[in-house]
Design a protein around this motif. Structure first.
Motif, PDB file in Angstrom:
ATOM      1  N   GLN A 292       0.774  -1.108  -0.070  1.00  0.00           N
ATOM      2  CA  GLN A 292       0.065   0.111   0.117  1.00  0.00           C
ATOM      3  C   GLN A 292       0.857   1.263   0.275  1.00  0.00           C
ATOM      4  N   PRO A 293       2.026   1.355   0.914  1.00  0.00           N
ATOM      5  CA  PRO A 293       2.720   2.565   0.651  1.00  0.00           C
ATOM      6  C   PRO A 293       3.392   2.964  -0.675  1.00  0.00           C
ATOM      7  N   ASP A 294       3.987   2.009  -1.165  1.00  0.00           N
ATOM      8  CA  ASP A 294       4.417   1.911  -2.551  1.00  0.00           C
ATOM      9  C   ASP A 294       3.416   2.522  -3.535  1.00  0.00           C
ATOM     10  N   ILE A 295       2.221   1.645  -3.567  1.00  0.00           N
ATOM     11  CA  ILE A 295       0.895   2.035  -4.506  1.00  0.00           C
ATOM     12  C   ILE A 295       0.743   3.496  -4.414  1.00  0.00           C
ATOM     13  N   GLY A 296       0.546   3.960  -3.256  1.00  0.00           N
ATOM     14  CA  GLY A 296       0.403   5.521  -2.778  1.00  0.00           C
ATOM     15  C   GLY A 296       1.285   6.270  -3.688  1.00  0.00           C
ATOM     16  N   TYR A 297       2.645   5.725  -3.445  1.00  0.00           N
ATOM     17  CA  TYR A 297       3.344   6.673  -4.304  1.00  0.00           C
ATOM     18  C   TYR A 297       3.427   6.778  -5.693  1.00  0.00           C
ATOM     19  N   TRP A 298       3.005   5.455  -6.289  1.00  0.00           N
ATOM     20  CA  TRP A 298       2.719   5.169  -7.699  1.00  0.00           C
ATOM     21  C   TRP A 298       1.591   6.003  -8.045  1.00  0.00           C
ATOM     22  N   ASN A 299       0.386   5.955  -7.344  1.00  0.00           N
ATOM     23  CA  ASN A 299      -0.620   6.830  -7.707  1.00  0.00           C
ATOM     24  C   ASN A 299      -0.433   8.230  -7.598  1.00  0.00           C
ATOM     25  N   CYS A 300       0.412   8.762  -6.760  1.00  0.00           N
ATOM     26  CA  CYS A 300       0.782   9.980  -6.709  1.00  0.00           C
ATOM     27  C   CYS A 300       1.338  10.440  -8.086  1.00  0.00           C
ATOM     28  N   GLY A 301       2.522   9.410  -8.745  1.00  0.00           N
ATOM     29  CA  GLY A 301       3.169   9.799  -9.870  1.00  0.00           C
ATOM     30  C   GLY A 301       1.909   9.811 -10.941  1.00  0.00           C
ATOM     31  N   ARG A 302       1.083   9.141 -11.053  1.00  0.00           N
ATOM     32  CA  ARG A 302       0.061   9.132 -11.863  1.00  0.00           C
ATOM     33  C   ARG A 302      -0.552  10.580 -12.111  1.00  0.00           C
ATOM     34  N   LEU A 303      -0.994  11.059 -10.832  1.00  0.00           N
ATOM     35  CA  LEU A 303      -1.543  12.407 -10.717  1.00  0.00           C
ATOM     36  C   LEU A 303      -0.506  13.482 -11.290  1.00  0.00           C
TER      37      LEU A 303
END
Length: 487
Positions: A292-303
């Protein structure tokens, strides 16, 4: 307090161009029945709950009553689902009924989930089922009372309308409250469809209404992204510290305000497992608890990628994104230190926490029961409550020796520390089997379990002597429940 007909709707999102949504009414359910209603959520709207208002809520939830002042619409957005971009999603089974301003000047979205088909339903029936509505109702109120940012749940309505999933179920709805329903996926949609003017209009709208302190800044788009990164890191650190797994962290399920959003196959840790997967449809484990922490980072990257057309200095977005791991780690360490009763951060604290979690993982120790029992721990005294939770007590005793040394440096009396720890280590959480018990009774027309369960979930740190059974270790069958996106 006001009646339902006196709510003050402002409907700000509807002021945007029609490229952002489709206006339409809910499809009525047959013979709607009120399942549950939250007084605490109603208080956010200054709404008085009485026989008249609950009757009207039933009709609104059933789609047969349109409140004066509402402006129902289905939002359009896109998003990355399990890592792959889906070019058009949108509200396929929900409607933003309107936005309400309460007596404090706060604005709340009133959203009807399960409202019927929309132009974005993609072959779906636009309906929700009773089990999914009950799960979101319980979960959103649970997380709020665990001090985790979240949307709220006003009420659940069911009906005689048949809905077909694996079996025939009853069409149901959830009236949801949120500060906004704007998602990462909104920005992605207008970026990837190359609607530059709409993307800019969305960014300006979002900043004006939700980040007004940034409105006059020349670099407001980068500052907006910075605020979203901070809020997202904070939310996910809170998830991790509380042992909560969301299950479907697609970018269309990520709120720009860092609030837990779109509950589906979520789950709280029972026996602690770093690799816990709460969604049995997640075959690759993309959204496992540890990820979950890494996915949060990845999602922010998409934003960040979606905001590129709006900024002159793209490197500023990357620089901000690079702060996410540090923000997350600092918040998580702070939260876990509180759970352990540690004062004034020391260099060895992160290792102490890491080793404890590894011990819990290897011995399959119940996460919530352990930290609640630790809240009664007295320095130098082996706790039978703690050792009884472990399959190899000697490993725990070795860790407790290190913990004793650390606590002695706290220079804080045991009782004072224990009281503080009980304010952050809940006794009661929403275990999947508890939700399932409430669902099974509700499907037979008995809604009492929802109300009783809500009693402990709305005050999870308190003692409830008459409801101790909700704090017990789950039965084996309760640890093996399969929950999917349709849940």
């Amino acid at each position: 307090m006001t009646s339902l007909d006196q709510l003050n709707f402002n409907n700000r999102f509807g002021s945007l161009p029609e490229a952002f949504y489709t206006r339409l009414q809910a499809t009525p359910l047959e013979n709607p029945k009120l399942v549950a209603v939250s007084q605490k959520a109603a208080d956010l709207l200054d709404l008085e709950l009485n026989d008249s208002s609950t009757e009207q809520l039933t009709l609104v939830g059933g789609g047969s009553k349109v409140l004066e002042g509402t402006d129902p619409l289905a939002m359009i957005y896109s998003g990355h689902q399990f890592g792959s971009y889906n070019p058009q999603l949108g509200d396929g089974r929900g409607l933003l009924l309107g936005e309400i301003t309460n007596n404090k000047g706060e604005s709340w979205d009133l959203h009807l989930k399960g409202a019927g088909t929309t132009p974005y339903s993609r072959f779906g029936d636009g309906r929700a089922v009773l089990r999914s509505c009950i799960r979101e109702y319980l979960a959103s109120e649970t997380l709020f009372h665990l001090n985790i940012p979240t949307t709220r749940a006003l009420c659940v309505v069911t009906s005689d309308t048949p809905v077909y999933r694996e079996t025939e179920e009853r069409g149901s709805t959830l009236l949801r409250l949120a500060k906004t329903h704007i998602r990462f996926g909104h920005f992605e949609y207008f970026c990837y469809t190359k609607q530059q003017d709409a993307l800019e209009a969305l960014a300006e709208f979002t900043i004006q209404h939700y980040f007004p302190e940034l409105a006059d800044q020349n670099d407001r788009y980068c500052l907006f992204f910075k605020a979203v990164v901070e809020k997202t890191a904070n939310m996910i650190a809170l998830w991790q510290a509380n042992g909560f797994a969301h299950g479907v962290m697609n970018t269309d399920n990520m709120s720009i305000l860092g609030e837990t959003f779109d509950y589906g196959p979520y789950g709280f840790q029972d026996d602690f497992n770093w690799n816990y997967i709460c969604n049995h449809s997640d075959h690759s484990g993309r959204y496992a608890f540890s990820q979950q922490p890494d996915i949060g980072y990845w999602n922010c990257g998409r934003l960040a990628q979606a905001l590129v057309p709006l900024v002159d200095d793209v490197s500023a977005l990357q620089t901000t994104l690079d702060t996410y791991p540090t923000l997350y780690s600092a918040k998580y360490l702070s939260l876990m230190s509180e759970r352990l009763g540690l004062r004034k951060e020391e260099p060895e604290d992160s290792e102490l926490i890491k080793d404890l979690l590894q011990l819990l993982h290897e011995q399959h120790v119940d996460y919530t029961l352990f930290f609640r029992a630790l809240s009664d721990y007295t320095v130098g005294q082996i706790s039978s409550k703690l050792t009884a939770l472990c399959s190899e007590p000697n490993s725990l005793k070795n860790w407790l020796q290190r913990y004793d040394e650390r606590l002695r440096r706290n220079l804080e009396p045991d009782l004072q520390r224990q009281q503080k720890m009980k304010q952050v280590n809940p006794k009661y959480i929403l275990r999947n089997y508890l939700a399932q018990n409430a669902i099974e009774k509700a499907e037979k027309g008995d809604y009492s379990e929802i109300e009783q369960l809500m009693t402990v979930l709305q005050s999870p740190y308190d003692e409830h002597p008459d409801l101790e059974h909700y704090a017990q270790k789950p039965p084996e069958w309760g640890k093996k429940l399969e929950v999917s996106c349709s849940s």
